[in-house]
Design a protein around this motif. Structure first.
Motif, PDB file in Angstrom:
ATOM      1  N   MET A   1       8.953 -11.591 -12.229  1.00 51.44           N
ATOM      2  CA  MET A   1       9.241 -10.375 -12.981  1.00 51.44           C
ATOM      3  C   MET A   1       8.107 -10.061 -13.957  1.00 51.44           C
ATOM      4  N   VAL A   2       7.624 -11.085 -14.640  1.00 52.32           N
ATOM      5  CA  VAL A   2       6.533 -10.890 -15.604  1.00 52.32           C
ATOM      6  C   VAL A   2       5.274 -10.395 -14.899  1.00 52.32           C
ATOM      7  N   ASN A   3       4.894 -11.081 -13.823  1.00 50.09           N
ATOM      8  CA  ASN A   3       3.661 -10.721 -13.122  1.00 50.09           C
ATOM      9  C   ASN A   3       3.741  -9.337 -12.487  1.00 50.09           C
TER      10      ASN A   3
ATOM     11  N   LYS B   1       0.829  -1.200   0.000  1.00 46.92           N
ATOM     12  CA  LYS B   1       0.000   0.000   0.000  1.00 46.92           C
ATOM     13  C   LYS B   1       0.873   1.264   0.000  1.00 46.92           C
ATOM     14  N   SER B   2       0.287   2.327  -0.522  1.00 46.83           N
ATOM     15  CA  SER B   2       0.923   3.650  -0.519  1.00 46.83           C
ATOM     16  C   SER B   2       2.297   3.626  -1.183  1.00 46.83           C
ATOM     17  N   VAL B   3       2.377   2.997  -2.345  1.00 43.67           N
ATOM     18  CA  VAL B   3       3.631   2.920  -3.098  1.00 43.67           C
ATOM     19  C   VAL B   3       3.642   4.007  -4.164  1.00 43.67           C
ATOM     20  N   ASP B   4       4.746   4.741  -4.242  1.00 49.53           N
ATOM     21  CA  ASP B   4       4.866   5.852  -5.189  1.00 49.53           C
ATOM     22  C   ASP B   4       5.645   5.478  -6.440  1.00 49.53           C
ATOM     23  N   ILE B   5       6.583   4.555  -6.305  1.00 44.54           N
ATOM     24  CA  ILE B   5       7.423   4.135  -7.423  1.00 44.54           C
ATOM     25  C   ILE B   5       7.903   2.720  -7.155  1.00 44.54           C
ATOM     26  N   GLY B   6       8.212   1.993  -8.220  1.00 43.53           N
ATOM     27  CA  GLY B   6       8.710   0.633  -8.057  1.00 43.53           C
ATOM     28  C   GLY B   6       9.879   0.353  -8.971  1.00 43.53           C
ATOM     29  N   ILE B   7      10.499  -0.777  -8.738  1.00 46.96           N
ATOM     30  CA  ILE B   7      11.551  -1.263  -9.622  1.00 46.96           C
ATOM     31  C   ILE B   7      11.442  -2.771  -9.701  1.00 46.96           C
ATOM     32  N   ILE B   8      11.609  -3.297 -10.891  1.00 43.35           N
ATOM     33  CA  ILE B   8      11.700  -4.740 -11.090  1.00 43.35           C
ATOM     34  C   ILE B   8      13.149  -5.046 -11.423  1.00 43.35           C
ATOM     35  N   ALA B   9      13.846  -5.596 -10.452  1.00 40.39           N
ATOM     36  CA  ALA B   9      15.233  -6.010 -10.606  1.00 40.39           C
ATOM     37  C   ALA B   9      15.255  -7.527 -10.819  1.00 40.39           C
ATOM     38  N   PRO B  10      16.406  -8.111 -11.175  1.00 45.67           N
ATOM     39  CA  PRO B  10      16.466  -9.549 -11.409  1.00 45.67           C
ATOM     40  C   PRO B  10      15.852 -10.354 -10.268  1.00 45.67           C
ATOM     41  N   ASP B  11      14.982 -11.290 -10.640  1.00 50.01           N
ATOM     42  CA  ASP B  11      14.183 -12.039  -9.686  1.00 50.01           C
ATOM     43  C   ASP B  11      13.742 -13.318 -10.381  1.00 50.01           C
TER      44      ASP B  11
ATOM     45  N   GLU C   1       1.384  -6.048 -12.871  1.00 48.71           N
ATOM     46  CA  GLU C   1       0.701  -5.548 -11.678  1.00 48.71           C
ATOM     47  C   GLU C   1       1.037  -4.086 -11.402  1.00 48.71           C
ATOM     48  N   PHE C   2       2.272  -3.691 -11.612  1.00 43.94           N
ATOM     49  CA  PHE C   2       2.630  -2.276 -11.474  1.00 43.94           C
ATOM     50  C   PHE C   2       1.796  -1.431 -12.445  1.00 43.94           C
ATOM     51  N   LYS C   3       1.728  -1.891 -13.694  1.00 42.20           N
ATOM     52  CA  LYS C   3       0.972  -1.146 -14.715  1.00 42.20           C
ATOM     53  C   LYS C   3      -0.497  -1.059 -14.332  1.00 42.20           C
ATOM     54  N   ALA C   4      -1.061  -2.177 -13.894  1.00 46.32           N
ATOM     55  CA  ALA C   4      -2.478  -2.189 -13.523  1.00 46.32           C
ATOM     56  C   ALA C   4      -2.768  -1.261 -12.349  1.00 46.32           C
ATOM     57  N   ALA C   5      -1.799  -1.146 -11.438  1.00 47.61           N
ATOM     58  CA  ALA C   5      -1.978  -0.294 -10.259  1.00 47.61           C
ATOM     59  C   ALA C   5      -1.660   1.170 -10.543  1.00 47.61           C
ATOM     60  N   GLY C   6      -1.148   1.461 -11.742  1.00 48.53           N
ATOM     61  CA  GLY C   6      -0.792   2.831 -12.086  1.00 48.53           C
ATOM     62  C   GLY C   6       0.436   3.336 -11.363  1.00 48.53           C
ATOM     63  N   ILE C   7       1.331   2.419 -10.971  1.00 48.97           N
ATOM     64  CA  ILE C   7       2.550   2.792 -10.251  1.00 48.97           C
ATOM     65  C   ILE C   7       3.714   2.832 -11.242  1.00 48.97           C
ATOM     66  N   PRO C   8       4.363   3.971 -11.418  1.00 42.53           N
ATOM     67  CA  PRO C   8       5.514   4.025 -12.334  1.00 42.53           C
ATOM     68  C   PRO C   8       6.641   3.141 -11.817  1.00 42.53           C
ATOM     69  N   PHE C   9       7.352   2.470 -12.746  1.00 38.69           N
ATOM     70  CA  PHE C   9       8.423   1.586 -12.302  1.00 38.69           C
ATOM     71  C   PHE C   9       9.569   1.541 -13.292  1.00 38.69           C
ATOM     72  N   ILE C  10      10.725   1.166 -12.746  1.00 38.51           N
ATOM     73  CA  ILE C  10      11.945   0.964 -13.520  1.00 38.51           C
ATOM     74  C   ILE C  10      12.060  -0.520 -13.854  1.00 38.51           C
ATOM     75  N   PHE C  11      12.290  -0.833 -15.101  1.00 37.35           N
ATOM     76  CA  PHE C  11      12.592  -2.208 -15.498  1.00 37.35           C
ATOM     77  C   PHE C  11      14.103  -2.352 -15.560  1.00 37.35           C
ATOM     78  N   ASP C  12      14.634  -3.196 -14.687  1.00 38.94           N
ATOM     79  CA  ASP C  12      16.081  -3.410 -14.560  1.00 38.94           C
ATOM     80  C   ASP C  12      16.352  -4.905 -14.713  1.00 38.94           C
ATOM     81  N   PRO C  13      16.415  -5.402 -15.950  1.00 36.47           N
ATOM     82  CA  PRO C  13      16.498  -6.856 -16.152  1.00 36.47           C
ATOM     83  C   PRO C  13      17.796  -7.482 -15.663  1.00 36.47           C
ATOM     84  N   GLY C  14      18.891  -6.732 -15.716  1.00 39.53           N
ATOM     85  CA  GLY C  14      20.166  -7.237 -15.204  1.00 39.53           C
ATOM     86  C   GLY C  14      20.512  -8.619 -15.699  1.00 39.53           C
TER      87      GLY C  14
END
Length: 311
Positions: free
Chosen positions: A148-150, A133-143, A154-167
């Motif tokens: 990573m796909v889900n 809850k109450s998230v302003d920004i996210g990042i998807i790092a290697p996982d 989910e970030f997009k659906a929640a309208g939360i801007p995020f960094i894609f960091d595939p590493g």
């Protein structure tokens, strides 16, 4: 501001080979490779992409929320997070598994050979962005791959801007899958090797890929970094470190700087310079989470490196 950091929590066993790999790997024999490196120096460190990013972001005064899956051996890391005041609300224990483990051998040229056991990380898809809850920004790092796909969806659906960091996870995805990530993401960060692989897999140039996100960041080690944003390429210089000791975790430190700058609505030039400085501070220390700084020392280092005020 809360930053949701989706990535791995891991223990890093780091070994230093007091020579250069190139002296012991014969190019004409790579098809039948059998080598052994004597590593008299070895240590075990707290690591993982999510752990490393959260560590740096917390030092900056940010509020990291880690979303990860861990195993039965996680207790020492749990104690460390508690001591730092980093919440563990979204760290899920997966019984019967090890926490992810990286076994890293570094040579005198800072080249690395890594063996990675994913362990509980493979269950990352059992966590969900909507639970935070109450998230302003996210990042998807290697996982974990499915995680990573889900999490991107989910970030997009929640309208939360995020960094894609595939590493290191980039080779897990084909070109179409990488393009799907990029379409969902607001920002993307890769190193120079990953940038080349990304172009080969997607068939698109960096200039073309940059048009699909607000900013595309390419780090180039001692050669600095580039931020493709607003129709231009912003060159960010590297910061000469006090010593070159261990590159492990430098990219994660850089990404923490990106997150912080985005949260503060800073210009890309300033955001990139902070990120570059964090990478320099990290490389001067062994392990991904042993460097430290406070607000004053960071401001002084930034002033010395760029001749401008940080705060």
């Amino acid at each position: 501001m809360n930053a949701l950091i989706c990535g791995s929590m891991a223990f890093d066993t780091i070994m230093v080979f007091q020579d250069r790999f190139r002296h012991h790997i014969l190019p004409e024999k790579v098809h039948m490779l059998s080598v052994s490196f004597l590593v008299p120096e070895m240590r075990r460190e707290f690591g993982g992409t999510a752990g490393n990013i959260a560590y740096n972001l917390k030092l900056l005064g940010g509020e990291p929320l880690i979303m990860a899956t861990v195993g039965d051996d996680f207790a020492p890391y749990q104690i460390r997070l508690e001591s730092m005041g980093i919440p563990q609300t979204h760290i899920r224990h997966i019984p019967g598994n090890f926490t992810a483990q990286a076994f890293i051998t570094t040579d005198l040229d800072d080249n690395q050979i890594t063996a990675f056991h994913p362990g509980a990380m493979s269950e990352a898809h059992r966590n969900h962005v909507a639970d935070a809850k109450s998230v302003d920004i996210g990042i998807i790092a290697p996982d974990g791959r499915d995680g990573m796909v889900n999490h991107a969806r989910e970030f997009k659906a929640a309208g939360i801007p995020f960094i894609f960091d595939p590493g290191q996870g980039l080779p897990l995805f084909n070109g179409d899958e990488l393009l799907q990530f990029i379409e969902l993401a607001d920002y993307m960060a890769v190193n120079d090797y990953e940038a080349q692989l990304l172009q080969e897999r997607t068939g698109l140039s960096l200039d073309a890929l940059a048009t699909r996100v607000k900013a595309l960041v390419v780090t180039r080690g001692a050669d600095g970094s580039e931020i493709y944003a607003d129709g231009r390429i912003i060159n960010i210089p590297s910061v000469v470190p006090t010593a070159v000791v261990d590159p492990t975790g430098c990219g994660d430190a850089y990404r923490a700087g990106l997150i912080y700058g985005i949260e503060q609505h800073w210009a890309w030039e300033k955001t990139g310079r902070l990120a570059s400085l964090l990478g320099s501070l990290k490389i001067a220390c062994r392990g991904p989470q042993n460097h430290t700084f406070d607000r004053d020392s960071l401001a002084a280092a930034y002033q010395a490196a760029f001749n401008e005020s940080l705060w």
